[in-house]
Design an enzyme around this catalytic site. Sequence first.
Site, PDB file in Angstrom:
ATOM      1  N   HIS A  51       0.804  -1.232   0.000  1.00 46.40           N
ATOM      2  CA  HIS A  51       0.000   0.000   0.000  1.00 46.40           C
ATOM      3  C   HIS A  51       0.834   1.279   0.000  1.00 46.40           C
ATOM      4  O   HIS A  51       0.279   2.367  -0.144  1.00 46.40           O
ATOM      5  CB  HIS A  51      -0.963   0.032   1.194  1.00 46.40           C
ATOM      6  CG  HIS A  51      -2.037  -1.029   1.130  1.00 46.40           C
ATOM      7  ND1 HIS A  51      -2.889  -1.167   0.051  1.00 46.40           N
ATOM      8  CD2 HIS A  51      -2.393  -2.004   2.004  1.00 46.40           C
ATOM      9  CE1 HIS A  51      -3.724  -2.178   0.270  1.00 46.40           C
ATOM     10  NE2 HIS A  51      -3.444  -2.707   1.451  1.00 46.40           N
TER      11      HIS A  51
ATOM     12  N   HIS B 135      -6.484  -7.472  -0.523  1.00 44.05           N
ATOM     13  CA  HIS B 135      -6.631  -6.050  -0.842  1.00 44.05           C
ATOM     14  C   HIS B 135      -5.994  -5.735  -2.191  1.00 44.05           C
ATOM     15  O   HIS B 135      -5.062  -6.413  -2.624  1.00 44.05           O
ATOM     16  CB  HIS B 135      -5.981  -5.177   0.236  1.00 44.05           C
ATOM     17  CG  HIS B 135      -6.641  -5.298   1.581  1.00 44.05           C
ATOM     18  ND1 HIS B 135      -6.312  -6.299   2.473  1.00 44.05           N
ATOM     19  CD2 HIS B 135      -7.606  -4.550   2.178  1.00 44.05           C
ATOM     20  CE1 HIS B 135      -7.056  -6.164   3.565  1.00 44.05           C
ATOM     21  NE2 HIS B 135      -7.856  -5.115   3.420  1.00 44.05           N
TER      22      HIS B 135
ATOM     23  N   ASP C 284      -4.556 -12.893   3.716  1.00 44.53           N
ATOM     24  CA  ASP C 284      -5.898 -12.450   4.107  1.00 44.53           C
ATOM     25  C   ASP C 284      -6.947 -12.866   3.074  1.00 44.53           C
ATOM     26  O   ASP C 284      -8.134 -12.614   3.261  1.00 44.53           O
ATOM     27  CB  ASP C 284      -5.950 -10.938   4.387  1.00 44.53           C
ATOM     28  CG  ASP C 284      -5.300 -10.107   3.309  1.00 44.53           C
ATOM     29  OD1 ASP C 284      -4.874 -10.666   2.281  1.00 44.53           O
ATOM     30  OD2 ASP C 284      -5.216  -8.875   3.493  1.00 44.53           O
TER      31      ASP C 284
END
Length: 336
Positions: free
Chosen positions: A166, A194, A280
């Site tokens: 990120h 993500h 995740d």
Amino acid sequence: DGGGGVTKQKSVCYYTTTHASPTLTTARQHEMVPHRVSMTHALINAYGRLARRHGPSPRRAGHRARPPASSSPMTQTYQIPPRPHAAPADYYDATGAKTRRREAAEGYNLGEVWNERARCVTNENPVIDNLWDYCRRYAGGSLAAARALASGKYKVAINWSGGMHHVCEGKAGGFCYVNDIVFRRVLYLDINAHHGDGVKTAFVDDSRVSFHQFDGEFFPRTGAAVDVGGGDNGVCPTLINVPLQVGTRDGRYHQLFAPVVDRVMAVFEPDAVVMQCGADSLAGDWLASLGLSVRGHAKCVRIVKGYGLPLLLLGGGGYTINHVASCWCYETKKIT
Ligand code: TV7
Ligand code: CA
């Protein structure tokens, strides 16, 4: 030259960042800080995958450590020393120098900052103890791993403490402080739940593919299928997003993953692959809502490994920590 043509290389090069003690306060200060990576490491160790130790002793280990010349499976651990009570309120600037200037920290999205969209003060990238040390070590692990691949001596390199996808343009984001992924002339594949937004600009001349949960709300909200980039007027885009519905499980995931990767391999013919293996995307994750099994997650790694290119495996997210440790341990075992 990634050394892709050399057939003799079989070995795997393993780097990680562990904490000296799982009871460190830093382990509780932050979602990303490495208790789960220590668990992974301990599990891999317990399965006997780290039979031989090489490289500098933990005291001397750090970002300057060089990979050994040996071609046997090896480990190198970047140990964070237990200094839990050091300088709690110090901020760090981009060069690692300490600064107490609040504006400087805010500029880098560190510590308590105002979040306009959430309309509240947030602290998602907290200034944890030994922050700069932590960043240097996880990014150093990825750099050393990349060097090991570039040397041609290793076919696969692993750093489960890396994968901070990120960080963009000097700004911390989504639990990430230093981007350890940005390398040139490679294919970047991201199976973290993500969207890998922070590597977008850096990979505009290369190829980048992210598979991620997408519903318009899920952090960081970017990564719609129409959001492709690079290439020549929409032909052969270098940025590809594969948004996935909440609850996407192995079958549907692989139905997309295998052909997308195959096409990208055929079109781009990359010399090397960096794969962010955020865990995740596993079922039961505390933050995300995809439904991969450990075997399903590992199948993605196996598919990519099947192309025989120099491969750098990085960690990333993963918030149900026993699942994370099982997953990365399993993948390490399968690849060694
Ligand atoms: C690996 N989602 C990183 C993924 C980064 C996700 C976010 C949280 C979260 C933060 C907490 C917390 C949380 C249950 C979940 C817009 C906001 C909304 C904070 C209340 N519980 C990776 C980052 C993401 C912090 N951020 O890709 C303290 O979830 O959605 C947001 C931002 C503003 C801040 N608020 C949330 O997997 C590299 N955060 C509990 C305590
Ligand atoms: Ca992703």
